[in-house]
Enzyme design. Structure first.
Site, PDB file in Angstrom:
ATOM      1  N   GLU A  44       0.845  -1.199   0.000  1.00 44.13           N
ATOM      2  CA  GLU A  44       0.000   0.000   0.000  1.00 44.13           C
ATOM      3  C   GLU A  44       0.879   1.247   0.000  1.00 44.13           C
ATOM      4  O   GLU A  44       1.999   1.219   0.512  1.00 44.13           O
ATOM      5  CB  GLU A  44      -0.884   0.034   1.250  1.00 44.13           C
ATOM      6  CG  GLU A  44      -1.805  -1.163   1.397  1.00 44.13           C
ATOM      7  CD  GLU A  44      -2.353  -1.270   2.811  1.00 44.13           C
ATOM      8  OE1 GLU A  44      -3.350  -0.593   3.108  1.00 44.13           O
ATOM      9  OE2 GLU A  44      -1.782  -2.033   3.616  1.00 44.13           O
ATOM     10  N   LYS A 104       2.294   4.613   1.347  1.00 49.08           N
ATOM     11  CA  LYS A 104       2.463   5.151   2.696  1.00 49.08           C
ATOM     12  C   LYS A 104       2.132   6.644   2.655  1.00 49.08           C
ATOM     13  O   LYS A 104       2.940   7.463   2.228  1.00 49.08           O
ATOM     14  CB  LYS A 104       3.888   4.917   3.204  1.00 49.08           C
ATOM     15  CG  LYS A 104       4.093   5.316   4.653  1.00 49.08           C
ATOM     16  CD  LYS A 104       5.496   4.943   5.127  1.00 49.08           C
ATOM     17  CE  LYS A 104       5.688   5.330   6.575  1.00 49.08           C
ATOM     18  NZ  LYS A 104       5.624   6.779   6.801  1.00 49.08           N
ATOM     19  N   ASP A 117       1.613  10.381   3.661  1.00 49.38           N
ATOM     20  CA  ASP A 117       2.370  11.267   4.545  1.00 49.38           C
ATOM     21  C   ASP A 117       1.393  12.196   5.272  1.00 49.38           C
ATOM     22  O   ASP A 117       1.118  13.308   4.844  1.00 49.38           O
ATOM     23  CB  ASP A 117       3.368  12.084   3.714  1.00 49.38           C
ATOM     24  CG  ASP A 117       4.483  12.672   4.581  1.00 49.38           C
ATOM     25  OD1 ASP A 117       4.570  12.299   5.762  1.00 49.38           O
ATOM     26  OD2 ASP A 117       5.255  13.491   4.068  1.00 49.38           O
ATOM     27  N   TYR A 138      -6.778   2.209   6.528  1.00 54.03           N
ATOM     28  CA  TYR A 138      -5.866   1.142   6.116  1.00 54.03           C
ATOM     29  C   TYR A 138      -5.893  -0.092   7.021  1.00 54.03           C
ATOM     30  O   TYR A 138      -5.155  -1.054   6.776  1.00 54.03           O
ATOM     31  CB  TYR A 138      -4.428   1.664   6.030  1.00 54.03           C
ATOM     32  CG  TYR A 138      -3.887   2.234   7.323  1.00 54.03           C
ATOM     33  CD1 TYR A 138      -3.563   1.419   8.408  1.00 54.03           C
ATOM     34  CD2 TYR A 138      -3.682   3.601   7.458  1.00 54.03           C
ATOM     35  CE1 TYR A 138      -3.059   1.943   9.581  1.00 54.03           C
ATOM     36  CE2 TYR A 138      -3.181   4.141   8.626  1.00 54.03           C
ATOM     37  CZ  TYR A 138      -2.863   3.300   9.683  1.00 54.03           C
ATOM     38  OH  TYR A 138      -2.368   3.830  10.860  1.00 54.03           O
ATOM     39  N   LYS A 173      10.987   3.266   2.872  1.00 53.34           N
ATOM     40  CA  LYS A 173      11.067   4.717   2.752  1.00 53.34           C
ATOM     41  C   LYS A 173      11.782   5.065   1.445  1.00 53.34           C
ATOM     42  O   LYS A 173      12.861   4.530   1.157  1.00 53.34           O
ATOM     43  CB  LYS A 173      11.835   5.324   3.941  1.00 53.34           C
ATOM     44  CG  LYS A 173      11.243   5.013   5.310  1.00 53.34           C
ATOM     45  CD  LYS A 173       9.838   5.555   5.472  1.00 53.34           C
ATOM     46  CE  LYS A 173       9.787   7.053   5.578  1.00 53.34           C
ATOM     47  NZ  LYS A 173      10.213   7.603   6.855  1.00 53.34           N
ATOM     48  N   CYS A 225      31.850  30.122  25.860  1.00 53.98           N
ATOM     49  CA  CYS A 225      30.421  29.926  25.587  1.00 53.98           C
ATOM     50  C   CYS A 225      29.840  31.141  24.867  1.00 53.98           C
ATOM     51  O   CYS A 225      30.023  32.278  25.330  1.00 53.98           O
ATOM     52  CB  CYS A 225      29.668  29.694  26.897  1.00 53.98           C
ATOM     53  SG  CYS A 225      27.869  29.583  26.694  1.00 53.98           S
ATOM     54  N   CYS A 228      27.200  32.803  27.640  1.00 50.00           N
ATOM     55  CA  CYS A 228      27.604  33.389  28.937  1.00 50.00           C
ATOM     56  C   CYS A 228      29.088  33.690  29.029  1.00 50.00           C
ATOM     57  O   CYS A 228      29.561  34.193  30.054  1.00 50.00           O
ATOM     58  CB  CYS A 228      27.202  32.449  30.071  1.00 50.00           C
ATOM     59  SG  CYS A 228      28.158  30.908  30.114  1.00 50.00           S
ATOM     60  N   CYS A 238      29.680  23.873  27.974  1.00 49.46           N
ATOM     61  CA  CYS A 238      29.708  24.960  28.945  1.00 49.46           C
ATOM     62  C   CYS A 238      29.292  24.374  30.284  1.00 49.46           C
ATOM     63  O   CYS A 238      28.221  23.767  30.386  1.00 49.46           O
ATOM     64  CB  CYS A 238      28.739  26.065  28.521  1.00 49.46           C
ATOM     65  SG  CYS A 238      28.516  27.341  29.794  1.00 49.46           S
ATOM     66  N   CYS A 272      24.347  29.497  33.131  1.00 45.49           N
ATOM     67  CA  CYS A 272      24.330  29.895  31.721  1.00 45.49           C
ATOM     68  C   CYS A 272      22.871  30.066  31.274  1.00 45.49           C
ATOM     69  O   CYS A 272      22.059  29.140  31.402  1.00 45.49           O
ATOM     70  CB  CYS A 272      25.001  28.823  30.867  1.00 45.49           C
ATOM     71  SG  CYS A 272      24.867  29.116  29.094  1.00 45.49           S
TER      72      CYS A 272
END
Length: 668
Positions: free
Chosen positions: A113, A115, A117, A222, A310, A404, A407, A422, A427
């Site tokens: 079948e 698929k 989306d 389905y 897929k 970082c 910070c 970090c 932070c």
């Protein structure tokens, strides 16, 4: 018009509208012009307004969209909605076929079948009447979206037969509806939907059904959830039966005798998919016979008798304009590629994660490069490779910073890790990401507190830690963007409701390093209260099977911090529950139950208990429930339609009980 004549005319109008709707939305063969359908609908609406006592739940007027909802109720699926395993190439399909043959022999067939989306949903009918529709959710618990699903005109409100049935399908937005929706949003200056799947999911999760009604969704059914009660023997028969009941199924399906036929079907749709009026992202392949499906069984997440092929990820070329850095809740600094916008697999991509500095070096990525982009699993954008032969000499090397970006604390690379981190607990980025994690679905699950709202609250200094969430007031929220009275009321209700969550939700939400959702539940079950867990020693923690050295160290360190102690006091003061609410497992030493210290496997369909209920009761009496049968298994509970696990238990000489025996022992 009097009541008697009104009733007669309303029945006549409903029959006509149902017939015309079925012809138009299911058969795609309209027999009357749209104007005639609209005229009859207006007449029906006027009569039902004049005689409200004559309105019924299966009236076509229900599709217009009713009152705005406060929130979506949770729904437990009677039969779990399992996700499918994936195949990405021909060899994966051949491996799947080999596993099927090893288990059931060579006498079987497949059904292939498209698929779709979209968004997986479950529909329940009692005596032929549509009574409830729900999202898939986590496969066990979904959300009640009945009012929105009623607006999909290809979903029958009453079946052709008075059967009680649970069916599964994929709600989707046709390409034409998607284009019209985005065009209208563009004219209003609103953000565009990325793809039809997101648009369909967003439409069905609107609290106002009129919005869902305006978006012209569709559905293909389905499968049947309660197939054992229906009396049919195969998936292909099930699809024909759905057609017979008035459901819309996808006719682009094929019964295949061999894996060669399957591969031919798959390859044909790789070429034909762009010409469909809706999006598909693959082909679903299922063993046709229900008896063979039962023999093959399922894993914890997916059936062994089905797989989703897929389609190959679409690859496109674009320019990497810059590399941006973000700081996660654990302090990890992640580089992200900023791309020249490009369409990939139906959505416009502008960003892709580069994961860490080592990957950037390995792929020799420079700012300004032409790069190949694809979506892993058609979802997550990634940089496949660099087109080095197209460099102009103006490209720039990228170097990770030493401090970082949020910070300015010095970044460190912990032993055995590739990521820079970090380690400043104050932070701002880590605090913000920690707040987002705290309200997420697997943690405190506070509806309405998404990433954008949290970021807005944090930026306006209305929250600085998770306890502040429980101190928010209407006055603080009213001035925020997109926060009207209704939104604020719903949000405050959701925050209040989350206070009563069981301890494991709070534990996971606190973001203790190495403690995932499963470990949080184990800890909550073992210690019962936050107070007992907070005072546990490393030795006590490591005495629990699932808790290792790193996790035990992390838990002890967390509860030793003064900031953590103060936070827990604040949470307790605002009324957040600090106790486990589920059934506490009993250790073998504490229990004299027959299940004490035994490893138990559940297989087949239980009639009086759900699988989760049986598992919780057995674990509460000192047993351990696992998903597979081995020599270490002490006991197998076999319901109806038990398959390969029962066979293996019998081969190994393991004790087998039926549900009646299980209930007898549980009730002692």
């Amino acid at each position: 018009m009097d009541l008697r004549n009104a009733e007669k005319r309303i029945i006549e109008l409903r029959n006509l509208l149902n017939q015309y709707g079925y012809e138009y939305y299911v058969l795609d063969k309209p027999s009357v012009p749209d104007a005639e359908y609209d005229r009859l609908m207006q007449e029906l609406l006027a009569l039902e307004e004049q005689f409200p006592e004559l309105k019924t739940p299966d009236s076509p007027s229900e599709r217009v969209g009713g009152a705005v909802l406060d929130m979506f109720e949770k729904v437990e699926h009677r039969t779990p909605m399992l996700s499918l395993g994936n195949a990405f190439n021909e060899q994966d399909l051949r491996d799947f076929d080999r596993r099927i043959r090893q288990a059931v022999g060579n006498d079987f067939s497949y059904v292939c079948e498209l698929k779709i989306d979209g968004l997986a949903v479950s529909l329940r009918y009692e005596d032929g009447l549509f009574i409830q529709g729900a999202t898939r959710g986590d496969g066990t618990i979904g959300e009640d979206i009945t009012a929105n699903l009623k607006t999909i005109k290809s979903i029958p409100l009453r079946l052709t037969e008075p059967v009680s049935i649970e069916v599964r399908g994929e709600a989707f937005m046709p390409k034409r509806s998607f284009e019209a929706l985005n065009e209208a949003r563009k004219e209003r200056g609103e953000e565009l939907f990325a793809n039809p799947r997101n648009a369909a999911a967003g439409s069905l999760r609107q609290l106002d059904p009129k919005i869902a009604a305006s978006r012209k969704l569709d559905i293909f059914l389905y499968g049947i959830g309660n197939v054992s009660e229906i009396g049919i023997e195969s998936h292909s028969e099930g699809l024909d039966y759905l057609d017979q009941l008035g459901f819309k199924t996808n006719k682009e399906r094929k019964k295949c005798a061999t894996i060669e036929d399957v591969i031919e079907f798959v390859n044909s749709w790789v070429e034909k998919r762009p010409h469909l009026p809706y999006e598909i992202d693959g082909i679903v392949i299922k063993v046709d016979s229900f008896a063979q499906q039962a023999a093959l069984g399922t894993t914890a997440k997916s059936p062994r008798w089905a797989i989703a092929y897929k389609f190959p990820a679409e690859e496109v070329i674009t320019t990497l304009k810059d590399i941006e850095l973000s700081v996660g809740r654990t302090g990890v600094v992640t580089p992200t590629a900023i791309l020249e916008p490009v369409k990939v697999a139906g959505t416009t991509v502008q960003r892709a994660s580069l994961h860490n500095e080592d990957l950037i070096r390995e792929k020799d990525i420079k700012i300004g490069d032409k790069v190949v982009i694809k979506k892993a699993g058609d979802i997550i954008p990634e940089v496949v490779n660099v087109l080095a032969d197209q460099r102009t000499g103006e490209e720039k090397d990228f170097y990770m910073p030493t401090h970082c970006p949020e910070c300015e604390s010095e970044l460190v690379r912990l032993e055995g890790e590739v990521a820079l981190r970090c380690i400043n607990p104050k932070c701002p980025a880590q605090i913000r990401e920690g707040l987002i994690h705290f309200v997420s679905r697997d943690a405190m699950n506070i509806e309405g507190l998404g990433e954008k709202v949290i970021s807005q609250l944090f930026a306006n200094q209305l929250i600085s830690n998770v306890a502040d969430i429980y101190k928010l007031t209407r006055e603080q929220l009213i001035g925020l963007e997109r926060m009207g009275e209704k939104s604020i009321s719903n949000l405050l209700k959701a925050i209040e409701a989350s206070k009563s969550n069981s301890l494991e939700k709070l534990l996971f939400g606190l973001g203790i390093r190495h403690v995932g959702a499963k470990a949080a539940k184990t800890l909550a079950q073992e210690f019962g209260t936050m107070e007992k867990l907070a005072s546990a020693s490393k030795e006590q923690l490591m005495a629990i099977n699932e808790i290792g050295n790193k996790m035990a160290d992390s838990i002890v360190s967390f509860f030793e911090q003064e900031e953590a102690k103060e936070l827990l006091q604040e949470l307790s003061a605002v009324g957040v529950n600090m106790e486990y609410k589920g059934a506490k497992p009993v250790s073998a030493q504490e229990s004299d139950s027959i299940f004490s210290g035994k490893t138990v496997v559940l297989t087949g369909k239980l009639e009086q208990l759900t699988r989760n209920e049986a598992k919780e009761k057995i674990e509460a009496l000192g047993g351990k429930v696992t998903g597979s049968v081995s020599k270490k298994t002490d006991l197998v509970i076999a319901g109806t339609e038990a398959g390969s696990k029962l066979t293996k238990a019998q081969e190994l000489g393991i004790e087998v009980w039926d549900e009646e025996k299980l209930l007898e022992e549980l009730n002692k």
